[in-house]
Design a protein around this motif. Sequence first.
Motif, short mmCIF file in Angstrom:
data_model
loop_
_atom_site.label_atom_id
_atom_site.label_comp_id
_atom_site.label_asym_id
_atom_site.label_seq_id
_atom_site.Cartn_x
_atom_site.Cartn_y
_atom_site.Cartn_z
N ALA A 136 0.84 -1.20 0.00
CA ALA A 136 0.00 0.00 0.00
C ALA A 136 0.88 1.25 0.00
CB ALA A 136 -0.92 0.00 1.21
N SER A 137 0.57 2.18 -0.90
CA SER A 137 1.41 3.38 -1.02
C SER A 137 1.33 4.26 0.23
CB SER A 137 1.00 4.19 -2.26
OG SER A 137 -0.37 4.48 -2.25
N SER A 138 0.30 4.07 1.06
CA SER A 138 0.20 4.85 2.31
C SER A 138 1.39 4.62 3.23
CB SER A 138 -1.10 4.50 3.04
OG SER A 138 -1.15 3.10 3.33
N GLY A 152 5.40 5.25 7.22
CA GLY A 152 6.68 4.65 7.58
C GLY A 152 6.63 3.79 8.84
N GLY A 153 7.72 3.79 9.59
CA GLY A 153 7.78 3.09 10.87
C GLY A 153 7.82 1.58 10.77
N ASP A 212 7.39 10.37 2.17
CA ASP A 212 8.69 10.76 2.71
C ASP A 212 9.77 9.92 2.02
OD1 ASP A 212 11.00 11.14 4.19
OD2 ASP A 212 9.97 11.12 6.13
N PRO A 213 10.74 10.56 1.34
CA PRO A 213 11.80 9.78 0.69
C PRO A 213 12.53 8.84 1.64
CG PRO A 213 11.85 12.06 -0.07
CD PRO A 213 10.85 12.01 1.05
N ASP A 214 12.60 9.20 2.91
CA ASP A 214 13.26 8.30 3.87
C ASP A 214 12.51 6.98 4.01
OD1 ASP A 214 15.23 10.16 4.35
OD2 ASP A 214 14.35 10.90 6.22
N ASN A 215 11.19 7.01 3.84
CA ASN A 215 10.42 5.77 3.91
C ASN A 215 10.66 4.89 2.68
OD1 ASN A 215 9.31 6.43 6.39
ND2 ASN A 215 7.56 7.49 5.46
N VAL A 216 10.92 5.52 1.55
CA VAL A 216 11.28 4.76 0.35
C VAL A 216 12.60 4.04 0.59
CG1 VAL A 216 11.81 4.89 -2.11
CG2 VAL A 216 10.05 6.39 -1.13
N ALA A 217 13.56 4.75 1.16
CA ALA A 217 14.85 4.13 1.46
C ALA A 217 14.69 2.98 2.45
CB ALA A 217 15.81 5.19 2.03
#
Length: 344
Positions: free
Chosen positions: A289-291, A296-297, A329-334
């Motif tokens: 899911a893109s959400s 994140g987390g 958030d790009p950090d969540n992609v990473a």
Amino acid sequence: MTEKTILKALKGEVQKVPPIWMMRQAGRYLPEYRATRAEAGDFLSLCYNSDLAAEVTLQPIRRFGFDAAILFADILLLPQALGADLWFETGEGPRLSTITEQADFAKLKGKDDIHDKLAPIYETVKILSGELPKETTLIGFAGAPWTVATYMIAGRGTPDQGPAHALREGDNALFEQIIDLLTVSTIEYLDMQIRAGAEVVKIFDSWAGSLKGEAFEKYAVEPARLITRELKRRHGDIPVIGFPREAGEGYIGFHKKTGVDCVALDNSVTPEWGAEHVQVDGCVQGNLASSHMVTGGQALVDEVRHVREAFSKGPHIFNLGHGITPDADPDNVALMIETLRENA
């Protein structure tokens, strides 16, 4: 040379770590994209500026090391090349001149007259073919005829694709002319992307889920079959990914009915359901899911592991169930990529 991981998956190979890319991975969630779009001036100018379109396609590859890059363009460039007026309303999305009667359709161009307008898109593909890292697969794409037709008939996106359904039922002959023109034009469009260097093509049927029963078979399955068959005839079994979003039970058998090499799944179905009913026929793509790219987390970490494990018995390309949203958030992609590739 070692074969690219995406191409392995599309051939049916099961890999310990599935390859990953992300729908809309070049987009507004990235500050570097927003800067390049500002340089271009507006969205359509960015699409048609080959150097800048190639730049935004490369940005997520540089930042995240995805296994594939997908051409930066838009599904509505094809109807524009066919002669429809196209513009974007700030904050509201695309607008098109409408096709509601035979006289409107008569003004459109033919399938062989699209290439002058679309030449910058092919140039973008050529640039990317030369600049992408050797391990990164280049994906071209187009909208599916039904989905593109919904915009051409309504002149904009609608919540229920009501205008297109009304025309399908009220003037089926005109509706089928639109579908037929889009089918043959999509073949020519994707053919040129492949000639320019695309190694895989994807057919986005974002509104397939609003077609039910016989209509789904006729206007989602059949055009995908015709496009796939002809591209494979011309290009020696070029891999094709089909995405009939929110098709539900329509996902079952979609590989066999259309000939696509991979079926992309949205997150309205569970990974377990997708593995049982769709992956049995070949490669699947999806379906986080893109959400999670926003929130994140630990929930993101857990769900990445869940999706990876559920599809681990068959060929799988890891992706979202729909495009990443601008508030991600790009950090969540990473974190997603790091989790997917842990213990590799």
